[in-house]
Design an enzyme around this catalytic site. Structure first.
Site, PDB file in Angstrom:
ATOM      1  N   LYS A 126     -11.817  -7.871   5.866  1.00 32.46           N
ATOM      2  CA  LYS A 126     -11.228  -6.989   6.880  1.00 32.46           C
ATOM      3  C   LYS A 126     -12.134  -5.819   7.165  1.00 32.46           C
ATOM      4  O   LYS A 126     -12.573  -5.185   6.209  1.00 32.46           O
ATOM      5  CB  LYS A 126      -9.885  -6.490   6.344  1.00 32.46           C
ATOM      6  CG  LYS A 126      -9.153  -5.592   7.296  1.00 32.46           C
ATOM      7  CD  LYS A 126      -7.945  -5.006   6.619  1.00 32.46           C
ATOM      8  CE  LYS A 126      -7.346  -3.970   7.542  1.00 32.46           C
ATOM      9  NZ  LYS A 126      -6.314  -3.213   6.911  1.00 32.46           N
TER      10      LYS A 126
ATOM     11  N   CYS B 257      -4.022   5.998   0.036  1.00 27.81           N
ATOM     12  CA  CYS B 257      -3.469   4.733  -0.441  1.00 27.81           C
ATOM     13  C   CYS B 257      -3.116   4.760  -1.931  1.00 27.81           C
ATOM     14  O   CYS B 257      -2.874   3.707  -2.535  1.00 27.81           O
ATOM     15  CB  CYS B 257      -4.448   3.603  -0.147  1.00 27.81           C
ATOM     16  SG  CYS B 257      -4.899   3.494   1.593  1.00 27.81           S
TER      17      CYS B 257
ATOM     18  N   ARG C  19      -3.601   3.338  12.530  1.00 24.88           N
ATOM     19  CA  ARG C  19      -3.167   4.563  11.858  1.00 24.88           C
ATOM     20  C   ARG C  19      -2.211   5.361  12.728  1.00 24.88           C
ATOM     21  O   ARG C  19      -1.341   6.055  12.211  1.00 24.88           O
ATOM     22  CB  ARG C  19      -4.386   5.371  11.412  1.00 24.88           C
ATOM     23  CG  ARG C  19      -5.063   4.641  10.260  1.00 24.88           C
ATOM     24  CD  ARG C  19      -6.214   5.404   9.678  1.00 24.88           C
ATOM     25  NE  ARG C  19      -6.914   4.548   8.718  1.00 24.88           N
ATOM     26  CZ  ARG C  19      -8.090   4.836   8.196  1.00 24.88           C
ATOM     27  NH1 ARG C  19      -8.698   5.947   8.537  1.00 24.88           N
ATOM     28  NH2 ARG C  19      -8.649   4.004   7.343  1.00 24.88           N
TER      29      ARG C  19
ATOM     30  N   CYS D 142      -0.189   4.198   1.690  1.00 28.00           N
ATOM     31  CA  CYS D 142      -0.616   5.189   2.701  1.00 28.00           C
ATOM     32  C   CYS D 142       0.439   5.503   3.757  1.00 28.00           C
ATOM     33  O   CYS D 142       0.493   6.619   4.256  1.00 28.00           O
ATOM     34  CB  CYS D 142      -1.931   4.776   3.348  1.00 28.00           C
ATOM     35  SG  CYS D 142      -1.861   3.231   4.262  1.00 28.00           S
TER      36      CYS D 142
ATOM     37  N   ARG E 254     -11.225   7.474   3.511  1.00 28.75           N
ATOM     38  CA  ARG E 254     -10.947   6.430   2.515  1.00 28.75           C
ATOM     39  C   ARG E 254     -12.225   5.869   1.885  1.00 28.75           C
ATOM     40  O   ARG E 254     -12.205   4.810   1.267  1.00 28.75           O
ATOM     41  CB  ARG E 254     -10.170   5.279   3.165  1.00 28.75           C
ATOM     42  CG  ARG E 254      -8.856   5.669   3.824  1.00 28.75           C
ATOM     43  CD  ARG E 254      -7.865   4.529   3.764  1.00 28.75           C
ATOM     44  NE  ARG E 254      -6.795   4.575   4.741  1.00 28.75           N
ATOM     45  CZ  ARG E 254      -5.797   5.457   4.753  1.00 28.75           C
ATOM     46  NH1 ARG E 254      -5.741   6.405   3.841  1.00 28.75           N
ATOM     47  NH2 ARG E 254      -4.856   5.387   5.684  1.00 28.75           N
TER      48      ARG E 254
ATOM     49  N   CYS F 179       0.855  -1.191   0.000  1.00 31.15           N
ATOM     50  CA  CYS F 179       0.000   0.000   0.000  1.00 31.15           C
ATOM     51  C   CYS F 179       0.882   1.230   0.000  1.00 31.15           C
ATOM     52  O   CYS F 179       2.082   1.147   0.256  1.00 31.15           O
ATOM     53  CB  CYS F 179      -0.914   0.003   1.222  1.00 31.15           C
ATOM     54  SG  CYS F 179      -2.322   1.126   1.000  1.00 31.15           S
TER      55      CYS F 179
ATOM     56  N   GLU G 233     -16.690  -7.990  -4.988  1.00 29.87           N
ATOM     57  CA  GLU G 233     -15.255  -7.673  -4.843  1.00 29.87           C
ATOM     58  C   GLU G 233     -14.419  -8.954  -4.823  1.00 29.87           C
ATOM     59  O   GLU G 233     -13.371  -9.048  -5.460  1.00 29.87           O
ATOM     60  CB  GLU G 233     -14.998  -6.901  -3.537  1.00 29.87           C
ATOM     61  CG  GLU G 233     -15.377  -5.432  -3.557  1.00 29.87           C
ATOM     62  CD  GLU G 233     -14.401  -4.581  -4.361  1.00 29.87           C
ATOM     63  OE1 GLU G 233     -13.428  -5.107  -4.920  1.00 29.87           O
ATOM     64  OE2 GLU G 233     -14.638  -3.358  -4.446  1.00 29.87           O
TER      65      GLU G 233
ATOM     66  N   SER H 119      -6.539  -3.784  14.330  1.00 29.47           N
ATOM     67  CA  SER H 119      -5.997  -3.083  15.506  1.00 29.47           C
ATOM     68  C   SER H 119      -7.070  -2.694  16.523  1.00 29.47           C
ATOM     69  O   SER H 119      -6.889  -2.883  17.722  1.00 29.47           O
ATOM     70  CB  SER H 119      -5.213  -1.851  15.051  1.00 29.47           C
ATOM     71  OG  SER H 119      -6.029  -0.991  14.271  1.00 29.47           O
TER      72      SER H 119
ATOM     73  N   LYS I 124     -12.395  -5.074   1.912  1.00 33.10           N
ATOM     74  CA  LYS I 124     -11.826  -4.226   2.966  1.00 33.10           C
ATOM     75  C   LYS I 124     -12.739  -3.021   3.142  1.00 33.10           C
ATOM     76  O   LYS I 124     -12.976  -2.262   2.204  1.00 33.10           O
ATOM     77  CB  LYS I 124     -10.411  -3.788   2.584  1.00 33.10           C
ATOM     78  CG  LYS I 124      -9.809  -2.832   3.598  1.00 33.10           C
ATOM     79  CD  LYS I 124      -8.348  -2.530   3.301  1.00 33.10           C
ATOM     80  CE  LYS I 124      -7.816  -1.511   4.296  1.00 33.10           C
ATOM     81  NZ  LYS I 124      -6.395  -1.233   4.102  1.00 33.10           N
TER      82      LYS I 124
END
Ligand code: PBG
Length: 329
Positions: free
Chosen positions: A248, A130, A205, A122, A217, A120, A233, A274, A195
């Site tokens: 995710k 991203c 982040r 980002c 995003r 990625c 997707e 996270s 995602k």
């Protein structure tokens, strides 16, 4: 046949019988352990919003990697914090970038440990998005070019699996083509396929210093309200050549994991992100929940929903707990 002939509790009488009829079993083999690497010497810095997770400098990685390997965890996922950020995220695809150097170091230290890289921009872009920004937009096709370049540079460094997490359209096909053209036909792609634009990435982040500097995003990551779109997707990433597809976050998206399982025969990964980790850690630190039981219950539910592979910051703890279970039973 109903009560009193049928008694559901018969098969719950004791732990031995419960083990016999248990449908879902978490294994060390299911786990991927995420690791953050940064520049510097002898750095092992705890991430404040993610107790028990650290930033490592490359020289300090060896010990951590050795522990992961000894615990029997098959794979790590690497995130990098670059020395410098710019508009095009050029350290993401630099041969001497932080992740590229870390991959080489780990492969030297532990050649059999599977090294997966998060692909990625980002963490590497000054604007924190991203992809490539033009005006106020993240433009798709130019971003895909840089994403594919990043994946190739990771493969050149020795990554076994590249994991694009950007959510640009067409990136899996572009990565496959770029890798194949350069002879990396055996480098696998684990696509972050479904995602979502999730608030559960908050602690990450901070950890990866990758918050977007403007906007959000939502123009590339999925709307948490959508379920059918995830199937689409995943189907597209399968067509484009993904070897593993990912959902995710995990915990609030068990229905999506279950859907993914039902439409695909290939391995499904789920990212216990996270925010999911930090909530458990915070409640456990306050003595409000039993950390081990809650973590095992969460990860078992992710597997029960249909995931084959779980990316989790709890991986080392879980490996230790599973080891203890084996000894005590
Ligand atoms: C990079 C990326 C993110 C995560 C993995 N890769 C953050 C984001 O998309 O904002 C999140 C991981 C976590 O929260 O544990 N795009």
């Amino acid at each position: 046949m109903t009560f009193p002939i049928t008694r559901q509790r018969r098969l719950r009488t004791n732990e031995a019988i419960r083990r016999m009829v248990r449908e879902t079993e978490l294994s060390i083999n299911d786990l991927i352990y995420p690791i953050f690497v940064r520049n510097g010497l002898d750095v092992k810095l705890e991430i404040p919003s993610m107790p028990g997770a650290y930033h490592f400098s490359i020289d300090a990685l060896a010990k951590e990697v050795d522990e992961v390997r000894r615990l029997g965890i098959p794979a790590v996922l690497l995130f990098g914090l670059p020395a410098n950020k710019d508009e095009y995220g050029s350290e993401a695809y630099a041969a001497e970038g932080i992740v590229q150097r870390a991959v080489r170091a780990i492969k030297t230290e532990a050649p059999n440990l599977i090294v997966i890289t998060d692909v990625c921009l980002c963490e590497y872009t000054s604007h924190g998005h991203c992809g490539v920004v033009e005006g106020n937009k993240v433009v798709n096709d130019k971003s895909v070019e840089l994403i594919a370049r990043t994946a190739l540079s990771h493969a050149e460094a020795g990554a076994d699996i590249v994991a694009p997490s950007d959510m640009m359209d067409g990136r899996v096909a572009a990565i496959r083509e770029t890798l194949d053209e350069s002879g990396f036909v055996d480098t696998a792609i684990m696509a972050y396929s479904a995602k979502y634009a999730s608030a559960f990435y908050g602690p990450f982040r901070d950890a990866a210093d990758s918050a977007p500097q403007f906007g959000d995003r939502k123009s590339y990551q999925m709307d948490p309200a959508n379920r059918r779109e995830a199937i689409r997707e995943i189907a597209l990433d399968l067509e484009e050549g993904a070897d593993i597809v990912m959902v995710k976050p995990a915990l609030s998206y068990l229905d999506i994991i279950s859907d993914a399982r039902s439409i695909s025969d290939i391995p499904i990964a789920a990212y216990n992100v996270s925010g999911e980790y930090s909530m458990v850690k915070a409640a456990a630190a306050n003595g409000w929940i039993d950390e081990q039981r809650v973590v095992m219950e969460i990860l078992t539910s992710i597997k029960r929903a249909g995931a084959d592979i779980i990316l989790t910051y709890h991986a080392k703890d879980v490996a230790n707990w599973l080891g203890e279970l084996k000894i005590s039973s």
